[in-house]
Design a protein around this motif. Sequence first.
Motif, short mmCIF file in Angstrom:
data_model
loop_
_atom_site.label_atom_id
_atom_site.label_comp_id
_atom_site.label_asym_id
_atom_site.label_seq_id
_atom_site.Cartn_x
_atom_site.Cartn_y
_atom_site.Cartn_z
N THR A 1 11.28 -2.29 0.75
CA THR A 1 10.97 -0.91 1.13
C THR A 1 11.75 0.07 0.26
O THR A 1 11.21 1.10 -0.16
CB THR A 1 11.32 -0.68 2.61
OG1 THR A 1 10.56 -1.59 3.41
CG2 THR A 1 11.01 0.74 3.03
N LEU A 2 12.99 -0.25 -0.02
CA LEU A 2 13.81 0.65 -0.83
C LEU A 2 13.32 0.74 -2.27
O LEU A 2 13.54 1.74 -2.94
CB LEU A 2 15.27 0.20 -0.81
CG LEU A 2 16.00 0.36 0.52
CD1 LEU A 2 17.39 -0.24 0.44
CD2 LEU A 2 16.08 1.82 0.93
N LYS A 3 12.63 -0.29 -2.74
CA LYS A 3 12.14 -0.30 -4.11
C LYS A 3 10.88 0.55 -4.27
O LYS A 3 10.51 0.90 -5.37
CB LYS A 3 11.87 -1.73 -4.57
CG LYS A 3 13.13 -2.53 -4.79
CD LYS A 3 12.81 -3.93 -5.25
CE LYS A 3 14.09 -4.73 -5.41
NZ LYS A 3 13.81 -6.12 -5.78
N GLN A 4 10.23 0.87 -3.16
CA GLN A 4 9.01 1.67 -3.23
C GLN A 4 9.38 3.11 -3.59
O GLN A 4 10.32 3.67 -3.05
CB GLN A 4 8.27 1.66 -1.90
CG GLN A 4 7.74 0.30 -1.51
CD GLN A 4 7.11 0.32 -0.13
OE1 GLN A 4 7.09 1.32 0.55
NE2 GLN A 4 6.60 -0.83 0.27
N THR A 5 8.63 3.69 -4.51
CA THR A 5 8.87 5.08 -4.87
C THR A 5 7.62 5.88 -4.59
O THR A 5 6.50 5.35 -4.65
CB THR A 5 9.25 5.22 -6.35
OG1 THR A 5 8.19 4.67 -7.14
CG2 THR A 5 10.55 4.51 -6.66
N VAL A 6 7.81 7.14 -4.28
CA VAL A 6 6.71 8.03 -3.98
C VAL A 6 6.89 9.27 -4.84
O VAL A 6 7.99 9.80 -4.97
CB VAL A 6 6.73 8.42 -2.47
CG1 VAL A 6 5.63 9.42 -2.16
CG2 VAL A 6 6.59 7.19 -1.61
N SER A 7 5.80 9.73 -5.41
CA SER A 7 5.88 10.94 -6.24
C SER A 7 6.16 12.15 -5.35
O SER A 7 5.94 12.12 -4.12
CB SER A 7 4.57 11.16 -6.99
OG SER A 7 3.54 11.52 -6.07
N LEU A 8 6.65 13.21 -5.96
CA LEU A 8 6.94 14.43 -5.22
C LEU A 8 5.67 14.97 -4.57
O LEU A 8 5.70 15.42 -3.41
CB LEU A 8 7.55 15.48 -6.16
CG LEU A 8 7.91 16.82 -5.55
CD1 LEU A 8 8.93 16.63 -4.43
CD2 LEU A 8 8.47 17.76 -6.60
N GLU A 9 4.56 14.89 -5.28
CA GLU A 9 3.29 15.38 -4.74
C GLU A 9 2.86 14.57 -3.52
O GLU A 9 2.41 15.11 -2.51
CB GLU A 9 2.19 15.31 -5.82
CG GLU A 9 2.40 16.28 -6.96
CD GLU A 9 3.43 15.78 -7.99
OE1 GLU A 9 3.73 14.57 -8.03
OE2 GLU A 9 3.92 16.63 -8.75
N GLU A 10 2.99 13.23 -3.61
CA GLU A 10 2.61 12.37 -2.48
C GLU A 10 3.52 12.63 -1.28
O GLU A 10 3.05 12.71 -0.14
CB GLU A 10 2.67 10.89 -2.88
CG GLU A 10 2.37 9.93 -1.76
CD GLU A 10 0.95 10.05 -1.18
OE1 GLU A 10 0.75 9.62 -0.04
OE2 GLU A 10 0.06 10.57 -1.88
N ALA A 11 4.80 12.78 -1.51
CA ALA A 11 5.74 13.06 -0.42
C ALA A 11 5.40 14.39 0.24
O ALA A 11 5.38 14.50 1.48
CB ALA A 11 7.17 13.08 -0.95
N THR A 12 5.11 15.40 -0.56
CA THR A 12 4.73 16.71 -0.03
C THR A 12 3.46 16.61 0.80
O THR A 12 3.37 17.17 1.90
CB THR A 12 4.54 17.72 -1.19
OG1 THR A 12 5.74 17.79 -1.95
CG2 THR A 12 4.19 19.09 -0.66
N HIS A 13 2.48 15.87 0.29
CA HIS A 13 1.22 15.67 1.01
C HIS A 13 1.46 15.01 2.37
O HIS A 13 0.91 15.44 3.39
CB HIS A 13 0.25 14.85 0.15
CG HIS A 13 -1.06 14.59 0.81
ND1 HIS A 13 -2.01 15.56 0.97
CD2 HIS A 13 -1.55 13.45 1.37
CE1 HIS A 13 -3.05 15.03 1.61
NE2 HIS A 13 -2.79 13.75 1.85
#
Length: 80
Positions: free
Chosen positions: A57-69
């Motif tokens: 889970t910690l290795k998963q990254t999310v883009s700023l746009e996806e996090a905002t969405h």
Amino acid sequence: MNRIVRKHFPVDKLPEELREGLPEGVEVTVTLETELETQADFDKDRFQDDLDRVRATLKQTVSLEEATHRIRDLRDEWDD
């Protein structure tokens, strides 16, 4: 791990084998911890599985746009 800490414990109340080398009349901090190998409910395989899942889970990254969405979707759920 279970831990019990007793601060300001009188040395005179300790068992003789623990009082060895300590001056009489002083207070100490006593810490008791269970050893993992002796805990009946400790399951090494389950612990390893949980640890692997957390690491993945910690290795998963999310883009700023996806996090905002995602945040906006969660916020908007409460507006309906």
